[in-house]
Design an enzyme around this catalytic site. Structure first.
Site, PDB file in Angstrom:
ATOM      1  NE  ARG A  36      -2.414   2.667  -0.385  1.00  0.00           N
ATOM      2  CZ  ARG A  36      -3.209   3.244  -1.298  1.00  0.00           C
ATOM      3  NH1 ARG A  36      -4.415   2.755  -1.544  1.00  0.00           N
ATOM      4  NH2 ARG A  36      -2.807   4.284  -1.978  1.00  0.00           N
ATOM      5  CB  CYS A  64       1.114   6.220  -0.962  1.00  0.00           C
ATOM      6  SG  CYS A  64      -0.517   5.859  -0.281  1.00  0.00           S
TER       7      CYS A  64
END
Ligand code: HEC
Ligand code: HEC
Length: 254
Positions: A209, A213
């Site tokens: 994750r 980003c």
């Protein structure tokens, strides 16, 4: 250049205002996450549970010990464990996250090869261990043993990165609640990881994750399991420690 703060523990979002990422997703996804029968992440959790009990043949032909042979029932022995990661491993002196700890048990205690990061087995066993802490707040304290790693993680969090030239704080502390490409920006907490993400069509780790980003701002994507992502994870774990946010793994996300 990182923004400077008077002290290491200064907060942009006050602790009382912290909210789990699950409160920012659609009602549909929240419903999936709430039910262990509907949550697609349980396809991985089932594999994690099987691995917990599994013995594998050692080179000598003798079966290895299973996780369960040393740790017994995970809901008892692993209760609260994920809340205090990342932590310093006393033997190596290194900062490790839960995946790192599990792999140390594989190599040190089971004498088996480490699990591949992001493999179904690793995601399953991490979620299985993390689940034993559901309902508990994060509990990562900063002291002289981990302060240096915390500072590195914090520094990264406040450093502008990539072609888009934004820091984590710009989205997750200064613009949470706003929409970005159809998604509501959350406060960027870690309590629901590993999580199933529709975009991935599978379960993914926190490090995956974080790389998404970094990719979003066109910044260098630190490798899975790297010290940079683990330092960042330590800062994130501290950020929600002793708040009303509790462990809810495995989450469901867009
Ligand atoms: C351009 C805005 C932006 C930047 C900069 C950014 N993110 Fe994110 N981040 C998002 C969006 C959008 C999502 C998906 C929706 C959500 O959960 O916030 C997300 C998700 C997350 C999540 C998962 C939260 C959850 O509950 O599922 C974490 C953790 C996270 N980001 C941490 C970081 C960190 C650490 C950095 C800095 C390295 C960073 N983000 C930089 C936009 C950003
Ligand atoms: C031969 C016994 C043994 C086996 C098998 C074993 N462990 Fe461990 N585990 C330990 C010991 C001992 C520790 C304490 C840390 C250390 O000395 O490495 C530990 C620590 C842990 C911790 C951290 C607990 C905490 O409070 O921080 C986790 C999580 C864990 N083990 C998970 C696993 C998993 C998952 C497996 C199977 C893949 C496994 N262990 C297999 C002995 C074992």
């Amino acid at each position: 250049m990182a923004m400077s703060y008077a002290n290491d523990f200064e907060r942009v979002v006050p602790k009382e205002a912290l909210r789990s990422g699950a409160t920012f997703v659609s009602e549909d996804l929240r419903t999936l996450q709430k039910s262990d029968d509907l949550n697609p992440a349980f396809l991985w959790v089932i594999q994690g549970e099987a691995l917990w009990k599994k013995t594998e043949a050692l080179p000598s032909g003798v079966p290895s010990e299973s996780c369960a042979s040393c740790h017994g029932q995970s809901n008892l022995s692993m209760r609260g464990v994920s809340t205090h990661y990342p932590q310093i491993d006393k033997i190596s002196g290194e900062l490790i996250n839960l995946e790192g700890r599990i792999n140390l048990c594989r190599t040190r205690h089971q004498h088996l090869p480490p699990l591949v990061l992001e493999s179904d087995e690793m995601l399953g066993i991490t979620a299985y261990v993390a689940m034993a802490s559901r309902g508990l707040p994060m509990n990562v304290q900063i002291d002289s043993t981990n302060l240096e790693y915390f500072r590195k993680g914090r520094n990264l969090y406040y450093t502008r990165m990539g072609q888009i030239n934004l820091a984590c704080t710009h989205c997750h502390e200064q613009n949470w609640g706003r929409k970005l490409q159809g998604e509501t920006i959350s406060q960027g907490h870690i309590n629901d990881f590993p999580a199933y993400r529709l975009e991935w069509q599978r379960m993914g780790s926190l490090h995956r994750r974080l790389r998404a980003c970094l990719s979003g701002v066109r910044a260098y994507m630190f490798p899975l399991g790297s010290s940079e992502l683990t330092d960042l994870e330590l800062f994130l774990a501290w950020r929600s420690t002793d708040s009303k946010i509790t462990v809810e793994s495995p989450g469901v996300r867009r």
